[in-house]
Design an enzyme around this catalytic site. Structure first.
Site, PDB file in Angstrom:
ATOM      1  N   SER A 168      -0.263 -84.648 -30.036  1.00  0.00           N
ATOM      2  CA  SER A 168       0.119 -83.623 -31.015  1.00  0.00           C
ATOM      3  C   SER A 168       0.580 -82.402 -30.225  1.00  0.00           C
ATOM      4  CB  SER A 168      -1.082 -83.247 -31.883  1.00  0.00           C
ATOM      5  OG  SER A 168      -0.819 -82.054 -32.599  1.00  0.00           O
ATOM      6  N   TYR A 181     -10.066 -81.055 -32.447  1.00  0.00           N
ATOM      7  CA  TYR A 181      -8.823 -81.827 -32.572  1.00  0.00           C
ATOM      8  C   TYR A 181      -7.928 -81.604 -31.347  1.00  0.00           C
ATOM      9  CZ  TYR A 181      -4.416 -83.509 -34.652  1.00  0.00           C
ATOM     10  OH  TYR A 181      -3.242 -84.185 -34.897  1.00  0.00           O
ATOM     11  N   ALA A 183      -8.826 -80.533 -28.383  1.00  0.00           N
ATOM     12  CA  ALA A 183      -9.467 -81.111 -27.192  1.00  0.00           C
ATOM     13  C   ALA A 183      -9.212 -82.611 -27.142  1.00  0.00           C
ATOM     14  CB  ALA A 183     -10.967 -80.816 -27.212  1.00  0.00           C
ATOM     15  N   ALA A 184      -9.327 -83.260 -28.304  1.00  0.00           N
ATOM     16  CA  ALA A 184      -9.098 -84.713 -28.347  1.00  0.00           C
ATOM     17  C   ALA A 184      -7.644 -85.035 -27.992  1.00  0.00           C
ATOM     18  CB  ALA A 184      -9.434 -85.249 -29.738  1.00  0.00           C
ATOM     19  N   LYS A 185      -6.710 -84.274 -28.550  1.00  0.00           N
ATOM     20  CA  LYS A 185      -5.294 -84.561 -28.300  1.00  0.00           C
ATOM     21  C   LYS A 185      -4.907 -84.237 -26.848  1.00  0.00           C
ATOM     22  CE  LYS A 185      -4.040 -86.189 -32.324  1.00  0.00           C
ATOM     23  NZ  LYS A 185      -3.865 -87.647 -32.456  1.00  0.00           N
TER      24      LYS A 185
END
Ligand SMILES: NC(=O)c1ccc[n+]([C@@H]2O[C@H](COP(=O)([O-])OP(=O)(O)OC[C@H]3O[C@@H](n4cnc5c(N)ncnc54)[C@H](O)[C@@H]3O)[C@@H](O)[C@H]2O)c1
Length: 274
Positions: A168, A181, A183-185
């Site tokens: 993203s 979110y 951090a995950a992306k």
């Protein structure tokens, strides 16, 4: 067109939105498509709509993912493309929290546009529970790892394959109220580059797509803030699902046979450096 003729592809979270659009374009380009999603009936319905097959599994559940790829191996005997697309926005089951977040964003933007001071704070991180944090990383980051690991058990002996990870613009630009979110992306982008280097000797390519703001169920809770987002986007609009699906077709096809470890970002100009 037959840009993906002869390829077998599994797309996670493909019952709707971006994943479904990718499945539809992959089918049109000649691929066999396996639709993954959480609910077996919903996944089967989406698969029937585009002429594919389905396998339900929660990508954040390691054992369920292993069982799904065992089934892929026994049904198809090969896997050419994995698209790690399944994702959550963190407020999908909590309309009150979604509305609160949207209202704070709107109030803060209004304060900023009228010259401040800013008295409305987003505060999503201080309010997040351990469970919120782990769930976000679980679906996006664990899910991408679990599915990639199991896919490689099929792709490695084949000596070919392609993995596409859904990042993203948030993974690079960040986003207020979306720390888990983002951090995950961001993790997914690092995972993509590392894995790309690791499996290049196996003739397997690993790339990421980093969409900008796309009009799907995922962003529907944003309601009127979408107008603000469109205004901040040089192209003046949110993207549609095909803006991402065509990027996926390109990266999954042999047209990108010299590309690995890359991030393609259809985002209407919102963010110009990935
Ligand atoms: N829509 C956007 O603006 C946008 C922008 C950038 C990146 N993305 C990413 O694109 C991907 C798809 O987003 P979308 O807009 O199509 O969302 P969406 O909510 O429309 O679809 C997501 C799908 O993933 C499925 N899913 C959720 N958790 C799952 C799990 N644990 N296991 C299997 N399936 C699961 C859902 O059931 C749903 O069908 C996500 O990774 C998202 O983070 C979306």
């Amino acid at each position: 067109m037959a840009r993906l003729e002869g390829k077998t592809a599994l797309i996670t979270g493909a019952a709707r939105g971006i994943g479904l659009a990718i499945g539809r374009r992959f089918r049109e380009e000649g691929a066999e498509v396996i639709v993954n999603d959480l609910d077996p009936e919903v996944a089967a319905k989406a698969a029937a709509e585009i002429g594919g097959t389905s396998l339900a599994a929660d990508v954040s559940d390691s054992a369920a993912v292993t069982a799904m790829f065992d089934e892929v191996a026994s049904r198809h005997g090969r896997l050419d493309v994995l698209v790690n697309n399944a994702g959550i926005n963190g407020v999908e089951n909590d309309p009150e929290r979604a509305a609160d977040f949207r209202n704070r964003m709107l109030a803060q933007a209004t304060e900023a546009m009228s010259g401040g001071p800013i008295t409305t704070h987003i505060d999503s991180t201080v309010d997040a529970t351990d469970e919120d944090w782990h769930r976000m990383l679980g679906v996006h980051l664990d899910g991408t790892f679990f599915c990639s690991r199991e896919a490689l058990k099929i792709m490695n002996p084949q000596g070919s394959g392609c993995i596409l990870n859904m990042g993203s613009i948030m993974g690079t630009a960040g986003g207020a109220g979306a720390a888990a979110y983002c951090a995950a992306k961001a993790g997914i982008l690092g995972f993509t580059r590392s894995l790309a280097r690791e499996v290049v000797s196996r003739n397997i390519r690993v790339n990421a797509i980093a969409p900008g703001w796309i009009d799907t169920d995922f962003t529907s809770f944003l309601d009127e803030t979408k107008m603000m987002i469109a205004a901040q986007t040089p192209m003046g609009r949110l993207g549609d699902v095909d803006d991402i699906a065509w990027a996926a077709v390109y990266l999954a096809s042999d047209e990108t046979k010299f590309m690995t470890g890359q991030v393609l970002s259809p985002n209407g100009g919102w963010h110009m450096s990935q």
